[in-house]
Design a protein around this motif. Sequence first.
Motif, PDB file in Angstrom:
ATOM      1  N   LEU A 145       0.832  -1.205   0.000  1.00 34.22           N
ATOM      2  CA  LEU A 145       0.000   0.000   0.000  1.00 34.22           C
ATOM      3  C   LEU A 145       0.867   1.256   0.000  1.00 34.22           C
ATOM      4  O   LEU A 145       0.488   2.285  -0.563  1.00 34.22           O
ATOM      5  N   GLN A 146       2.036   1.156   0.618  1.00 34.85           N
ATOM      6  CA  GLN A 146       2.914   2.320   0.683  1.00 34.85           C
ATOM      7  C   GLN A 146       3.760   2.469  -0.582  1.00 34.85           C
ATOM      8  O   GLN A 146       3.779   3.522  -1.212  1.00 34.85           O
ATOM      9  N   LYS A 147       4.442   1.384  -0.966  1.00 37.39           N
ATOM     10  CA  LYS A 147       5.408   1.475  -2.061  1.00 37.39           C
ATOM     11  C   LYS A 147       4.742   1.625  -3.425  1.00 37.39           C
ATOM     12  O   LYS A 147       5.245   2.296  -4.304  1.00 37.39           O
ATOM     13  N   ARG A 148       3.613   0.957  -3.606  1.00 37.23           N
ATOM     14  CA  ARG A 148       2.967   1.015  -4.933  1.00 37.23           C
ATOM     15  C   ARG A 148       1.633   1.740  -4.852  1.00 37.23           C
ATOM     16  O   ARG A 148       0.684   1.412  -5.557  1.00 37.23           O
ATOM     17  N   ARG A 149       1.572   2.728  -3.988  1.00 31.88           N
ATOM     18  CA  ARG A 149       0.337   3.472  -3.745  1.00 31.88           C
ATOM     19  C   ARG A 149      -0.275   4.029  -5.034  1.00 31.88           C
ATOM     20  O   ARG A 149      -1.464   3.811  -5.324  1.00 31.88           O
ATOM     21  N   ASP A 150       0.536   4.757  -5.831  1.00 30.69           N
ATOM     22  CA  ASP A 150      -0.022   5.431  -7.007  1.00 30.69           C
ATOM     23  C   ASP A 150      -0.523   4.442  -8.063  1.00 30.69           C
ATOM     24  O   ASP A 150      -1.544   4.657  -8.698  1.00 30.69           O
ATOM     25  N   GLU A 151       0.231   3.348  -8.195  1.00 31.34           N
ATOM     26  CA  GLU A 151      -0.159   2.309  -9.144  1.00 31.34           C
ATOM     27  C   GLU A 151      -1.505   1.697  -8.726  1.00 31.34           C
ATOM     28  O   GLU A 151      -2.433   1.534  -9.545  1.00 31.34           O
ATOM     29  N   LEU A 152      -1.617   1.372  -7.425  1.00 36.61           N
ATOM     30  CA  LEU A 152      -2.869   0.835  -6.876  1.00 36.61           C
ATOM     31  C   LEU A 152      -4.035   1.783  -7.122  1.00 36.61           C
ATOM     32  O   LEU A 152      -5.124   1.379  -7.541  1.00 36.61           O
ATOM     33  N   LEU A 153      -3.742   3.057  -6.857  1.00 35.96           N
ATOM     34  CA  LEU A 153      -4.755   4.096  -7.019  1.00 35.96           C
ATOM     35  C   LEU A 153      -5.260   4.126  -8.463  1.00 35.96           C
ATOM     36  O   LEU A 153      -6.467   4.155  -8.715  1.00 35.96           O
ATOM     37  N   ASN A 154      -4.325   4.074  -9.395  1.00 40.72           N
ATOM     38  CA  ASN A 154      -4.713   4.097 -10.812  1.00 40.72           C
ATOM     39  C   ASN A 154      -5.588   2.913 -11.194  1.00 40.72           C
ATOM     40  O   ASN A 154      -6.581   3.056 -11.893  1.00 40.72           O
ATOM     41  N   ILE A 155      -5.188   1.736 -10.714  1.00 39.25           N
ATOM     42  CA  ILE A 155      -5.958   0.524 -11.041  1.00 39.25           C
ATOM     43  C   ILE A 155      -7.357   0.600 -10.423  1.00 39.25           C
ATOM     44  O   ILE A 155      -8.360   0.317 -11.070  1.00 39.25           O
ATOM     45  N   TRP A 156      -7.391   1.015  -9.166  1.00 38.21           N
ATOM     46  CA  TRP A 156      -8.675   1.100  -8.443  1.00 38.21           C
ATOM     47  C   TRP A 156      -9.624   2.089  -9.128  1.00 38.21           C
ATOM     48  O   TRP A 156     -10.780   1.766  -9.416  1.00 38.21           O
TER      49      TRP A 156
ATOM     50  N   ARG B 106     -10.586  10.441  -6.834  1.00 32.95           N
ATOM     51  CA  ARG B 106      -9.162  10.140  -6.720  1.00 32.95           C
ATOM     52  C   ARG B 106      -8.621  10.585  -5.371  1.00 32.95           C
ATOM     53  O   ARG B 106      -7.891   9.850  -4.704  1.00 32.95           O
ATOM     54  N   HIS B 107      -9.018  11.781  -4.965  1.00 30.07           N
ATOM     55  CA  HIS B 107      -8.554  12.333  -3.698  1.00 30.07           C
ATOM     56  C   HIS B 107      -9.007  11.457  -2.526  1.00 30.07           C
ATOM     57  O   HIS B 107      -8.228  11.099  -1.649  1.00 30.07           O
ATOM     58  N   GLN B 108     -10.302  11.107  -2.557  1.00 27.07           N
ATOM     59  CA  GLN B 108     -10.886  10.292  -1.504  1.00 27.07           C
ATOM     60  C   GLN B 108     -10.212   8.905  -1.451  1.00 27.07           C
ATOM     61  O   GLN B 108      -9.894   8.408  -0.376  1.00 27.07           O
ATOM     62  N   SER B 109     -10.008   8.332  -2.622  1.00 27.69           N
ATOM     63  CA  SER B 109      -9.435   6.990  -2.696  1.00 27.69           C
ATOM     64  C   SER B 109      -8.003   6.987  -2.180  1.00 27.69           C
ATOM     65  O   SER B 109      -7.569   6.050  -1.505  1.00 27.69           O
ATOM     66  N   ARG B 110      -7.256   8.056  -2.497  1.00 23.63           N
ATOM     67  CA  ARG B 110      -5.880   8.140  -2.024  1.00 23.63           C
ATOM     68  C   ARG B 110      -5.855   8.238  -0.503  1.00 23.63           C
ATOM     69  O   ARG B 110      -5.062   7.573   0.161  1.00 23.63           O
ATOM     70  N   GLN B 111      -6.772   9.038   0.041  1.00 30.93           N
ATOM     71  CA  GLN B 111      -6.838   9.158   1.501  1.00 30.93           C
ATOM     72  C   GLN B 111      -7.107   7.803   2.157  1.00 30.93           C
ATOM     73  O   GLN B 111      -6.524   7.471   3.178  1.00 30.93           O
ATOM     74  N   ILE B 112      -8.015   7.040   1.532  1.00 33.99           N
ATOM     75  CA  ILE B 112      -8.354   5.725   2.091  1.00 33.99           C
ATOM     76  C   ILE B 112      -7.133   4.811   2.098  1.00 33.99           C
ATOM     77  O   ILE B 112      -6.822   4.174   3.107  1.00 33.99           O
ATOM     78  N   ILE B 113      -6.408   4.762   0.976  1.00 30.75           N
ATOM     79  CA  ILE B 113      -5.225   3.879   0.902  1.00 30.75           C
ATOM     80  C   ILE B 113      -4.180   4.283   1.940  1.00 30.75           C
ATOM     81  O   ILE B 113      -3.652   3.443   2.672  1.00 30.75           O
TER      82      ILE B 113
ATOM     83  N   THR C 226     -19.768  -1.264  -2.119  1.00 36.69           N
ATOM     84  CA  THR C 226     -19.136  -1.844  -3.308  1.00 36.69           C
ATOM     85  C   THR C 226     -17.852  -1.104  -3.672  1.00 36.69           C
ATOM     86  O   THR C 226     -16.852  -1.712  -4.052  1.00 36.69           O
ATOM     87  N   TYR C 227     -17.877   0.204  -3.508  1.00 43.31           N
ATOM     88  CA  TYR C 227     -16.692   1.026  -3.774  1.00 43.31           C
ATOM     89  C   TYR C 227     -15.525   0.580  -2.899  1.00 43.31           C
ATOM     90  O   TYR C 227     -14.422   0.315  -3.387  1.00 43.31           O
ATOM     91  N   ILE C 228     -15.777   0.444  -1.599  1.00 45.98           N
ATOM     92  CA  ILE C 228     -14.719   0.030  -0.672  1.00 45.98           C
ATOM     93  C   ILE C 228     -14.239  -1.390  -0.994  1.00 45.98           C
ATOM     94  O   ILE C 228     -13.041  -1.648  -1.099  1.00 45.98           O
ATOM     95  N   LEU C 229     -15.190  -2.301  -1.194  1.00 46.54           N
ATOM     96  CA  LEU C 229     -14.826  -3.702  -1.432  1.00 46.54           C
ATOM     97  C   LEU C 229     -13.984  -3.864  -2.700  1.00 46.54           C
ATOM     98  O   LEU C 229     -13.148  -4.755  -2.792  1.00 46.54           O
ATOM     99  N   SER C 230     -14.211  -2.975  -3.675  1.00 42.34           N
ATOM    100  CA  SER C 230     -13.535  -3.138  -4.972  1.00 42.34           C
ATOM    101  C   SER C 230     -12.037  -2.855  -4.896  1.00 42.34           C
ATOM    102  O   SER C 230     -11.292  -3.216  -5.810  1.00 42.34           O
ATOM    103  N   LEU C 231     -11.579  -2.241  -3.806  1.00 41.47           N
ATOM    104  CA  LEU C 231     -10.134  -2.016  -3.663  1.00 41.47           C
ATOM    105  C   LEU C 231      -9.380  -3.352  -3.711  1.00 41.47           C
ATOM    106  O   LEU C 231      -8.242  -3.427  -4.172  1.00 41.47           O
ATOM    107  N   ARG C 232     -10.078  -4.384  -3.241  1.00 43.00           N
ATOM    108  CA  ARG C 232      -9.507  -5.733  -3.256  1.00 43.00           C
ATOM    109  C   ARG C 232      -9.009  -6.156  -4.646  1.00 43.00           C
ATOM    110  O   ARG C 232      -7.954  -6.763  -4.787  1.00 43.00           O
ATOM    111  N   ASN C 233      -9.794  -5.815  -5.659  1.00 44.35           N
ATOM    112  CA  ASN C 233      -9.433  -6.231  -7.019  1.00 44.35           C
ATOM    113  C   ASN C 233      -8.147  -5.591  -7.515  1.00 44.35           C
ATOM    114  O   ASN C 233      -7.514  -6.106  -8.435  1.00 44.35           O
ATOM    115  N   ALA C 234      -7.786  -4.458  -6.916  1.00 43.15           N
ATOM    116  CA  ALA C 234      -6.513  -3.828  -7.271  1.00 43.15           C
ATOM    117  C   ALA C 234      -5.380  -4.426  -6.447  1.00 43.15           C
ATOM    118  O   ALA C 234      -4.280  -4.665  -6.948  1.00 43.15           O
TER     119      ALA C 234
END
Lengths: 239, 239
Positions: B20-31, B52-59, B105-113
């Motif tokens: 979550l820390q090292k590949r944060r931006d990549e994860l964010l893009n996929i999510w 995007r802002h909200q999702s980054r805060q969550i990660i 569903t939004y929160i759960l979908s982070l799993r797929n990334a």
Amino acid sequence: MADNTAQQTPTPSRRVVDLLQKRRDELLNIWIKERLDSGDFREELISKKELRHQSRQIIDMLARSIQDANEKDFDASEFDEMRLFLNEISRERAVKGYTPIENATYILSLRNAVIPLLAEELENNSEAVISETLYFTDLLDRMGLVMIENYLRSREEIIHQQRADMMELSTPVIKVWDKILTLPVIGTLDSRRAQVMMEALLQKIVDTGSTIAILDITGVRTMDTLVANHLIKTVTAAR
Amino acid sequence: MADNTAQQTPTPSRRVVDLLQKRRDELLNIWIKERLDSGDFREELISKKELRHQSRQIIDMLARSIQDANEKDFDASEFDEMRLFLNEISRERAVKGYTPIENATYILSLRNAVIPLLAEELENNSEAVISETLYFTDLLDRMGLVMIENYLRSREEIIHQQRADMMELSTPVIKVWDKILTLPVIGTLDSRRAQVMMEALLQKIVDTGSTIAILDITGVRTMDTLVANHLIKTVTAAR
């Protein structure tokens, strides 16, 4: 024709179907044990036997539906039977006293039994493990959310019904004497209620041929310009 | 002291924190991409920038909380900040028009990334992949359900408030003439309402010194023995 085609391709399209079928009892034991250990079980609400029976039905139906759906997602008609069954369970469990969150948690927890066994079965194929895991967890999410959706819908219906009842309750026009009506106004007066009230009063005036209408506003909690305006309109209309 | 200890163990207790820390931006893009492609996004409700802002805060918050929680589950106080933030988001999103199911569903979908990248990072350690996957998906489930729980609570409050309002609305005792009261009964009469009605009537009889009380039951939809019994009790009490 369709039946023939189905018989010609008996290989499960998804490895997880294989697992659900071949190691069904083992999965069931792990799932039930996890439920009993979790503290969410609540023995007073459901017997172990019933939980076991219900859980077995879910696993069997799931294997069948995934097989039939052949890569289609949970919206496909192949999952209709599953959806209906989940509706039924969620209703039964709600009557017993389980919350919708507990129901969803029950369904989602099947994952903890399935994923480790999937990894064991597909040891030499990590890509397949990931693909099956993502597919299966996504399916379980959808199933868990179905159990919540029904509950939400039923609560919305109650809110809607109460609103309608209140509208009716809040506009009682009473004939207190020959040609005399009274309309007690209680609670808060918004535009919609004011209109219903006005219509009820006018209708009753016509029906009874009344000449006097008493508006009792002692039950109005707060009186602002909006409420006053509604009342004035009602009086004007009645004249 | 506590701070020193924390500084001495900077190694993430969970491999997923690393990711979550090292590949944060990549994860964010996929999510984000998955959200946009899913059809659940609804551009009219939230801007891509905001999502995007909200999702980054969550990660970021998730990485921090998992690290701090050090193997404790979502009930631990280390996840308080996360829970508060999810409450805030779910309120904001509800105002915008998202349903609680969409929020979950939004929160759960982070799993797929996360899961595919986890598998990539821990390629030579399939046990770790499974352990991290189970831990992380369980956490996301709990987070998704938090968003629904809040909504459910707010709906229960509305139902409760409406019930109280109805109780009040349904017992209007009106003084229509000197020493004459009327009580219009509308809708369904259950034991609780009958009691409130009776109390309101008796109180008003005492307050006004009335000698006549008119019970208007034209508004009662169905009249069974139970309703009749309630009415008789009320009449007896009034005498």
